[in-house]
Design a protein around this motif. Sequence first.
Motif, PDB file in Angstrom:
ATOM      1  N   GLU A 231       5.751  -4.412  -8.445  1.00 55.36           N
ATOM      2  CA  GLU A 231       4.266  -5.003  -8.230  1.00 55.36           C
ATOM      3  C   GLU A 231       4.834  -6.028  -7.544  1.00 55.36           C
ATOM      4  O   GLU A 231       3.189  -6.192  -6.679  1.00 55.36           O
ATOM      5  N   TYR A 232       5.321  -6.666  -6.908  1.00 53.38           N
ATOM      6  CA  TYR A 232       5.076  -7.693  -5.481  1.00 53.38           C
ATOM      7  C   TYR A 232       6.146  -7.424  -4.844  1.00 53.38           C
ATOM      8  O   TYR A 232       6.877  -7.405  -5.292  1.00 53.38           O
TER       9      TYR A 232
ATOM     10  N   GLU B 283       4.004   5.589  -2.225  1.00 54.55           N
ATOM     11  CA  GLU B 283       4.768   6.126  -3.275  1.00 54.55           C
ATOM     12  C   GLU B 283       4.655   5.073  -4.543  1.00 54.55           C
ATOM     13  O   GLU B 283       5.534   6.034  -5.634  1.00 54.55           O
ATOM     14  N   LEU B 284       4.999   3.774  -4.293  1.00 55.62           N
ATOM     15  CA  LEU B 284       5.162   2.898  -5.563  1.00 55.62           C
ATOM     16  C   LEU B 284       3.421   2.928  -6.068  1.00 55.62           C
ATOM     17  O   LEU B 284       2.408   1.721  -5.514  1.00 55.62           O
ATOM     18  N   GLU B 285       2.797   3.609  -6.933  1.00 51.73           N
ATOM     19  CA  GLU B 285       1.626   3.710  -7.850  1.00 51.73           C
ATOM     20  C   GLU B 285       1.112   1.772  -8.164  1.00 51.73           C
ATOM     21  O   GLU B 285       0.616   1.672  -8.385  1.00 51.73           O
ATOM     22  N   PRO B 286       3.257   0.952  -8.786  1.00 52.72           N
ATOM     23  CA  PRO B 286       2.610  -0.171  -9.838  1.00 52.72           C
ATOM     24  C   PRO B 286       2.588  -1.041  -9.242  1.00 52.72           C
ATOM     25  O   PRO B 286       1.894  -2.722  -8.816  1.00 52.72           O
ATOM     26  N   LEU B 287       2.330  -0.583  -7.630  1.00 51.67           N
ATOM     27  CA  LEU B 287       2.347  -2.093  -6.027  1.00 51.67           C
ATOM     28  C   LEU B 287       0.855  -3.054  -6.372  1.00 51.67           C
ATOM     29  O   LEU B 287      -0.127  -1.559  -6.246  1.00 51.67           O
ATOM     30  N   GLN B 288       0.893  -3.946  -6.491  1.00 55.32           N
ATOM     31  CA  GLN B 288      -0.484  -4.174  -6.859  1.00 55.32           C
ATOM     32  C   GLN B 288      -0.814  -5.895  -5.027  1.00 55.32           C
ATOM     33  O   GLN B 288      -1.600  -5.667  -5.287  1.00 55.32           O
ATOM     34  N   PHE B 289       0.700  -6.097  -4.787  1.00 50.59           N
ATOM     35  CA  PHE B 289       0.636  -7.714  -3.961  1.00 50.59           C
ATOM     36  C   PHE B 289       1.722  -6.579  -2.665  1.00 50.59           C
ATOM     37  O   PHE B 289       2.472  -6.619  -2.835  1.00 50.59           O
TER      38      PHE B 289
ATOM     39  N   PHE C 269       2.965 -11.556   6.415  1.00 52.79           N
ATOM     40  CA  PHE C 269       2.215 -12.417   7.019  1.00 52.79           C
ATOM     41  C   PHE C 269       3.224 -12.180   8.231  1.00 52.79           C
ATOM     42  O   PHE C 269       4.465 -12.293   8.511  1.00 52.79           O
ATOM     43  N   GLY C 270       2.346 -12.618   9.831  1.00 54.10           N
ATOM     44  CA  GLY C 270       3.045 -12.990  10.723  1.00 54.10           C
ATOM     45  C   GLY C 270       3.560 -11.893  11.899  1.00 54.10           C
ATOM     46  O   GLY C 270       4.332 -11.680  12.636  1.00 54.10           O
ATOM     47  N   LEU C 271       2.913 -10.462  11.297  1.00 55.43           N
ATOM     48  CA  LEU C 271       4.004  -9.000  11.674  1.00 55.43           C
ATOM     49  C   LEU C 271       2.466  -8.344  11.478  1.00 55.43           C
ATOM     50  O   LEU C 271       2.660  -7.565  13.024  1.00 55.43           O
ATOM     51  N   LEU C 272       1.264  -8.262  11.459  1.00 57.36           N
ATOM     52  CA  LEU C 272      -0.043  -7.304  11.556  1.00 57.36           C
ATOM     53  C   LEU C 272      -1.288  -7.860  12.297  1.00 57.36           C
ATOM     54  O   LEU C 272      -1.234  -8.887  12.185  1.00 57.36           O
ATOM     55  N   SER C 273      -1.803  -7.361  13.535  1.00 58.30           N
ATOM     56  CA  SER C 273      -2.606  -7.338  13.738  1.00 58.30           C
ATOM     57  C   SER C 273      -4.329  -7.991  12.971  1.00 58.30           C
ATOM     58  O   SER C 273      -3.806  -6.963  11.608  1.00 58.30           O
ATOM     59  N   GLU C 274      -5.511  -7.974  12.962  1.00 58.20           N
ATOM     60  CA  GLU C 274      -5.935  -7.816  11.813  1.00 58.20           C
ATOM     61  C   GLU C 274      -6.945  -6.197  12.270  1.00 58.20           C
ATOM     62  O   GLU C 274      -7.288  -6.558  10.823  1.00 58.20           O
ATOM     63  N   GLN C 275      -6.686  -5.819  13.429  1.00 60.67           N
ATOM     64  CA  GLN C 275      -6.663  -4.388  13.109  1.00 60.67           C
ATOM     65  C   GLN C 275      -6.088  -3.593  12.586  1.00 60.67           C
ATOM     66  O   GLN C 275      -6.510  -2.642  11.047  1.00 60.67           O
ATOM     67  N   ALA C 276      -4.520  -3.754  12.415  1.00 69.09           N
ATOM     68  CA  ALA C 276      -3.565  -2.869  12.134  1.00 69.09           C
ATOM     69  C   ALA C 276      -3.629  -3.709  10.398  1.00 69.09           C
ATOM     70  O   ALA C 276      -3.340  -2.768   9.440  1.00 69.09           O
TER      71      ALA C 276
ATOM     72  N   LYS D 146      -2.327 -12.064  -0.202  1.00 64.58           N
ATOM     73  CA  LYS D 146      -2.927 -12.944  -0.847  1.00 64.58           C
ATOM     74  C   LYS D 146      -1.971 -14.352  -1.145  1.00 64.58           C
ATOM     75  O   LYS D 146      -3.163 -14.947  -2.076  1.00 64.58           O
ATOM     76  N   PHE D 147      -0.922 -14.310  -1.192  1.00 65.06           N
ATOM     77  CA  PHE D 147      -0.020 -15.670  -1.168  1.00 65.06           C
ATOM     78  C   PHE D 147      -0.047 -15.693  -0.157  1.00 65.06           C
ATOM     79  O   PHE D 147       1.797 -15.691   0.408  1.00 65.06           O
ATOM     80  N   MET D 148       0.627 -17.311   0.106  1.00 66.12           N
ATOM     81  CA  MET D 148       2.073 -17.826   0.622  1.00 66.12           C
ATOM     82  C   MET D 148       2.816 -18.318   0.790  1.00 66.12           C
ATOM     83  O   MET D 148       4.104 -17.907   1.805  1.00 66.12           O
ATOM     84  N   HIS D 149       2.811 -18.626  -0.690  1.00 66.86           N
ATOM     85  CA  HIS D 149       4.394 -18.808  -1.128  1.00 66.86           C
ATOM     86  C   HIS D 149       4.892 -17.830  -2.527  1.00 66.86           C
ATOM     87  O   HIS D 149       3.773 -17.820  -3.037  1.00 66.86           O
ATOM     88  N   SER D 150       5.639 -18.035  -2.779  1.00 65.10           N
ATOM     89  CA  SER D 150       6.601 -17.426  -3.481  1.00 65.10           C
ATOM     90  C   SER D 150       6.248 -17.655  -4.829  1.00 65.10           C
ATOM     91  O   SER D 150       6.894 -19.400  -4.960  1.00 65.10           O
TER      92      SER D 150
END
Length: 463
Positions: free
Chosen positions: A386-387, A406-412, A416-423, A438-442
Motif C-alpha cells: 500500500e505504501y 500492476e500494484l492495485e492496492p498501492l495508495q501512496f 522525493f528528489g528524483l522527478l521534475s514537476e513535469q515528470a 504526500k509524506f516527508m517522513h516514514s
Amino acid sequence: MDTNRKCGTNEIAAYKSIHLRFDIGHQQHARLLKRSFETKDYLTPLGLAVLSEENDCRKKERKADPASVNTMSLNSSKHKGRSPLTNVLNHAQPGNNNLPPGTGHVVPSGQNDAHLRKYFSIVNEERFFLYRKPTMVENNFSKLSDEIILHIFRFLPKKALLRCSQVSKQFNQVSLDETLWTRLDLSCRSLREGALGRVISRGTVILRLAQAHVSKPVFAEGSVDPEFETKLQFLDLSMCSIDQETLRELLSRCRSLRKLSLENVPVNTECCREIINNVNLEALNLTMCEGLDCHNVTMLTKKLTKLHSLNISWTQLSRSTVEAVVTHVTPTLLRLNISGCRNSMTDDALQKLIDRCPDLLELDLSDCTQLSSAAMKVVCKLKKLEYLSLSRCYNINVTSYLQLSELEPLQFLDVFGLLSEQALAMLQTSFPGVGINKFMHSSVARPTVGSRRTSIWGLRTRD
C-alpha cells in the motif's frame, strides 16, 4: 474593653474568635467583668472558663506550714506578671459547671451581682486565666469512601495528585491506585535518581519519555523486589538521554512490552538481550541507533517472531548486517523501513527480503542508492503493498516507475528528489488513485507522527 458598652448577641459572636486573658487582683476587676457581661453568664456561650494557676501541692504546703503563707504572699506581690500555666488544664471539668481547678466554688451562671462579687472576693488574691475551650475541627473527607475520592483524583493532573498524596494517609493510599497511573507523559523532563522507578512501579502501562533525561539508577536500592517486573507495554524513549547501563537496567524489568521506540538512543549487546525477552513485541523503532552490529541485529530478528513493524533506518548497517536482516526477519512482518543503506542494500538483498516477507504493506527504501531499475520488477511481487518510498534512489530509471501500475492496492508513492514537476505530473496522470509525495517522513513503528505530541502509537499519554 469599654465598661459602658453592653454585650449583645452579635458581639458574642465577635468574642468567639478572640482568646481573652485577665489578671484579676481585686474587686474592681470583678466589677469590670460584671459590667461588661452584665449579670448574665456569657462565658459558656463564648466557650470560655476561669481557671486558677495555683496547684494543689502549693495549697497543701500552705495548710501544713501557716508561717510560709506570708512569705508566699510577699513573693507573689513582687511578680506582677502571670506565671507559666504549667498546671492549667485546657478543658473545663465536666459536671461541675466549669469549676476552676483546685477550688470548690461554682462559676456563677445567671446569678445576681451579689453572688458575682462573692465569687470574686473569695479568689481576689489569685491570678486567673480566662481562656477558650478548644474545638475539634471536623474532617469531612473522612466521611467519603475511597471509591469517591478515587473518582475525584482521576480528574487531577499528576502534579496535583502528588501533592494530594501528602495530605493524609487516606489520600496517600488512594493516590497509589494503579488506575491513576496507567498512562504517563514525562517527555522533556529531568528525572533524578530512583524517580523513574518509583513512578513505573505504580502500574504504568503507557509511558512517554521522549527527549527526557534519566539519571541512574532507575530503581533506588531496596525500593522494589529483586523479581519485580513492570507492567509497561508501550514505551517511548525517542531521543532520550540515557546511558547504556541505565537502559539495560530499565529493560531488564520489562517483559510485557508490545511497542518500543529507541530512536537515536545508543544500545549494546546487553540491551538487545533484554529486548528479545519481550516475546510479544510487535513494533520496534531503532531509527539512528548506534551499536547495531551484525550479531545484535541477527539476535533481534531471530527472537522477535511477532514483529509486524520494524524501523531500522539510518543505523549505518553494513552489507553483512543487511544480509542478516533479510535472511532472519520474521515472515509475518507487515511494515519495514530500511532506508539509509546507501551501499549495503542491493537488488539481490531486496529479492531475498520480498521472498521472505511477501505480505508487506509498507516498504521504505529511501536513499538505497545501489538499487537499480531491476528492483521495480521485484517490488511488483508484493501484491498487498500500500505504501512505497524510493526517494533519492538515483539509479532507478524514471520510466520504470510505470511498472507499478500492476500494484492495485498501492495508495501512496514517495519519490522525493528524483522527478521534475513535469515528470511528477505525468506520473500522477498514470496513477490517478495514488498519492505521490504526500509524506516527508516514514511513520513505520514510530510513536508520534506529525504534530501529535500527546499520544504514542495512537494511545493517549495524558489524562
